[in-house]
Write an enzyme that holds these catalytic residues in place. Structure first.
Site, short mmCIF file in Angstrom:
data_model
loop_
_atom_site.label_atom_id
_atom_site.label_comp_id
_atom_site.label_asym_id
_atom_site.label_seq_id
_atom_site.Cartn_x
_atom_site.Cartn_y
_atom_site.Cartn_z
N CYS A 156 0.86 -1.18 0.00
CA CYS A 156 0.00 0.00 0.00
C CYS A 156 0.90 1.23 0.00
CB CYS A 156 -0.87 -0.04 1.26
SG CYS A 156 -1.80 1.47 1.52
N CYS A 191 -0.47 3.60 -6.67
CA CYS A 191 -1.48 3.03 -5.78
C CYS A 191 -1.69 1.60 -6.27
CB CYS A 191 -2.79 3.82 -5.87
SG CYS A 191 -4.16 2.99 -5.04
#
Ligand code: DGL
Length: 267
Positions: free
Chosen positions: A75, A185
């Site tokens: 992440c 992302c």
């Protein structure tokens, strides 16, 4: 338990981190993995640093109870905002995506104009810019937030106005005329086949593979990888989600076929 035999924790706000897990499983099929998708708290990109610290603490504390040997922050948002807070606080090694990917990407010194598409929290932290310029001060970096993209992936929305939703962000990036665009992302690779319709395919870098390569090499150098006895996968994956386990499974199968319905975890 012998260090080598401990599992590897992998975390994200939802299914995005599976783009990294997939690469890890390909490189280290003998390992056991515990994947946490914090679907109750997503999107992380809209949360404050304080909120993300308190969420990440719960995830790391859980991994500690499971005696993992390493945690992969699959992440970007948490790598940008909470890694520094936790890097020395646990018994396991924590691998942050942005810091590692930036180091690897800037090894190519010909890259001097890089764009990053990421969540709002990642962009506001300017972590990509800092990390890319730490390794190569000559690199110019343009960061673009894409807040509509994570909900589209997590809700598995397919009938959106593609041109509008993609070009709203991509046009700014293309105007910068970058040599490469980092998908900053881990959810964005789910949209890659649609994003690529509006820009040259080879512009995009999905950092999942280089990140997984680095983690694998580091575990190996530290003698923390299980022995790979033959090419057959021996390890197993446990999945956890903090909400909507059925939806998680449906989305997960795009990157990880045959994913089981995750167990609910309270975060
Ligand atoms: N997939 C995560 C990232 O790489 C978080 C996305 C979100 O929940 O906003 O940043």
């Amino acid at each position: 338990m012998e260090e080598k035999n401990k599992p590897i924790g992998v975390m994200d706000s939802g299914v995005g981190g599976l783009t990294v897990l997939k690469q890890m499983v390909e490189l280290c099929p003998q390992e056991d993995y515990i994947y946490i998708g914090d679907t109750k708290n997503l999107p992380y990109g809209e949360k404050s640093k304080e909120e993300l610290i308190s969420i990440a603490k719960k995830i790391f504390d859980y991994f500690e109870t499971r005696q993992v040997k390493a945690v992969i922050m699959a992440c970007n948002t948490t790598s940008a905002t909470v890694y520094d807070e936790f890097k020395d606080k646990y018994s396991f090694t924590i691998y942050p995506l942005i810091q590692i990917a930036s180091k690897c990407i800037t090894m190519d010194k010909k890259l001097t104009k890089i764009a990053v598409m990421a969540t709002k929290a990642t962009v506001n932290s300017h972590k990509y810019k800092q990390e890319l310029q730490k390794s190569n001060p000559n690199v110019e970096v343009f960061e673009q937030a894409c807040p509509m993209w994570v909900p589209i992936v997590e809700k598995n929305i397919t009938d959106f106005d593609e041109k509008q939703v993609i070009c709203e962000y991509l046009d700014n990036v293309l105007e910068f005329n970058p040599q490469k665009i980092i998908l900053g992302c881990t959810h964005y690779p789910y949209l890659l086949n649609r994003i690529e319709k509006y820009a040259a395919k080879d512009l995009f870098i999905n950092p999942a593979r280089i990140f997984a390569n680095y983690v694998t090499a580091d575990l190996k150098n530290n003698n923390k990888l299980k022995q790979l006895k033959n090419t057959q996968r021996k390890g197993h994956i446990e999945y956890f989600a903090s909400a909507s386990p059925e939806e998680f499974k449906k989305n997960a199968e795009i990157f990880m076929p045959h994913t089981k319905v995750p167990e609910l975890i309270s975060l």
